[in-house]
Design a protein around this motif. Sequence first.
Motif, PDB file in Angstrom:
ATOM      1  N   ARG A 147       5.037  11.474   5.804  1.00  0.00           N
ATOM      2  CA  ARG A 147       4.212  10.535   6.558  1.00  0.00           C
ATOM      3  C   ARG A 147       3.322  11.207   7.592  1.00  0.00           C
ATOM      4  O   ARG A 147       2.704  10.528   8.423  1.00  0.00           O
ATOM      5  CB  ARG A 147       5.051   9.427   7.202  1.00  0.00           C
ATOM      6  N   ASP A 148       3.232  12.534   7.571  1.00  0.00           N
ATOM      7  CA  ASP A 148       2.214  13.212   8.375  1.00  0.00           C
ATOM      8  C   ASP A 148       0.836  12.809   7.882  1.00  0.00           C
ATOM      9  O   ASP A 148       0.603  12.719   6.659  1.00  0.00           O
ATOM     10  CB  ASP A 148       2.331  14.732   8.243  1.00  0.00           C
ATOM     11  N   CYS A 149      -0.097  12.610   8.790  1.00  0.00           N
ATOM     12  CA  CYS A 149      -1.490  12.393   8.421  1.00  0.00           C
ATOM     13  C   CYS A 149      -2.275  13.662   8.694  1.00  0.00           C
ATOM     14  O   CYS A 149      -2.072  14.324   9.725  1.00  0.00           O
ATOM     15  CB  CYS A 149      -2.072  11.208   9.186  1.00  0.00           C
ATOM     16  N   SER A 162      -3.509  11.891  14.144  1.00  0.00           N
ATOM     17  CA  SER A 162      -2.866  10.596  14.278  1.00  0.00           C
ATOM     18  C   SER A 162      -3.150   9.731  13.055  1.00  0.00           C
ATOM     19  O   SER A 162      -4.287   9.679  12.561  1.00  0.00           O
ATOM     20  CB  SER A 162      -3.379   9.889  15.536  1.00  0.00           C
ATOM     21  N   CYS A 163      -2.120   9.028  12.587  1.00  0.00           N
ATOM     22  CA  CYS A 163      -2.294   8.115  11.458  1.00  0.00           C
ATOM     23  C   CYS A 163      -3.033   6.845  11.852  1.00  0.00           C
ATOM     24  O   CYS A 163      -3.451   6.076  10.980  1.00  0.00           O
ATOM     25  CB  CYS A 163      -0.936   7.766  10.863  1.00  0.00           C
ATOM     26  N   HIS A 167      -8.283   9.743   8.663  1.00  0.00           N
ATOM     27  CA  HIS A 167      -7.642  10.962   8.187  1.00  0.00           C
ATOM     28  C   HIS A 167      -7.911  11.097   6.693  1.00  0.00           C
ATOM     29  O   HIS A 167      -8.268  10.127   6.017  1.00  0.00           O
ATOM     30  CB  HIS A 167      -6.133  10.945   8.467  1.00  0.00           C
ATOM     31  N   GLN A 170      -2.278  11.624   3.570  1.00  0.00           N
ATOM     32  CA  GLN A 170      -0.972  11.387   4.176  1.00  0.00           C
ATOM     33  C   GLN A 170       0.107  11.988   3.278  1.00  0.00           C
ATOM     34  O   GLN A 170       0.077  11.821   2.058  1.00  0.00           O
ATOM     35  CB  GLN A 170      -0.692   9.898   4.387  1.00  0.00           C
ATOM     36  N   SER A 231       0.868  14.727  -1.250  1.00  0.00           N
ATOM     37  CA  SER A 231       0.179  13.778  -0.365  1.00  0.00           C
ATOM     38  C   SER A 231      -0.666  12.820  -1.198  1.00  0.00           C
ATOM     39  O   SER A 231      -0.717  12.912  -2.422  1.00  0.00           O
ATOM     40  CB  SER A 231      -0.690  14.533   0.642  1.00  0.00           C
ATOM     41  N   GLN A 233      -4.604  10.775  -1.270  1.00  0.00           N
ATOM     42  CA  GLN A 233      -5.959  10.730  -0.739  1.00  0.00           C
ATOM     43  C   GLN A 233      -6.784   9.730  -1.542  1.00  0.00           C
ATOM     44  O   GLN A 233      -6.385   9.298  -2.628  1.00  0.00           O
ATOM     45  CB  GLN A 233      -6.618  12.109  -0.822  1.00  0.00           C
ATOM     46  N   GLY A 242      -5.926   4.196   8.445  1.00  0.00           N
ATOM     47  CA  GLY A 242      -4.714   3.734   9.114  1.00  0.00           C
ATOM     48  C   GLY A 242      -4.291   2.338   8.715  1.00  0.00           C
ATOM     49  O   GLY A 242      -3.355   1.784   9.291  1.00  0.00           O
TER      50      GLY A 242
END
Length: 245
Positions: A147-149, A162-163, A167, A170, A231, A233, A242
């Motif tokens: 869940r890192d963005c 920040s999500c 971005h 994810q 991830s 995209q 977001g």
Amino acid sequence: MAHLPPGGGDAKPYGAAVALAAPLKDGDCVVADWPGAAFQGTPKLAVDPTCAEKVPDGQVMAVVAATSAEAARQHGPAACEQRTQEIREKLADVRSYAVVPTRAGFEAAGRRTACLVLGAHGAVYGPLDRHRTPGMWFVDTANMQKRDCLDAPSLRRAQLVSCAGPHDQQVLGFTRLSAGTTLKKAAAQSDAACARDVPPAQYGYDPGVYEAASWAAKGAWHSGTHLVVCSVQRQNGGTMEGTEP
């Protein structure tokens, strides 16, 4: 001299083998030198104050207080397993390790066991979880978390963002490529492996709009794990805002 803590003012908090002169605190990055195979025996630890200077093997993610050295020894490892479970579930290849104070060093350690999260087969290359800051550039994939963005200005560079804002990707999870896959070949195979093993549709992403992406780095090939970060995209190359699943 009457005001020195029990065990002597120069007592090492965790004993001679660990070799630290000062107690570990939450957020300390460490380099671990094992006497043999990793996680066998007691490692000599050194603190990396910048969390980048020495390529850290892990980080202190919690500290657990105890009423006595015996209680720390008896309950500290299980408490550390519990306190680090959430972060370990977000990472691809880590283990919990409790640095327990000795009886002589109990007061010098602040009566606390330090709970480390260490790379299971190699370094983590940087800070973990809440100790990271938006804008940080990843030097390896080992400390990328579910869940890192990410902002990804190129196929070789990724930045934690920040999500809540725009971005590029994810992180959803991880997969492993076969032992015979070279890092060079991984670049051509990892997207398809992630689409197969960590499909974005399982996370609620419309397959007509989104596609799988991936990150592979030297650390996972040096360790032999061949782990790849998977991830998601947008297919059109646009940013995510977001509002996704």
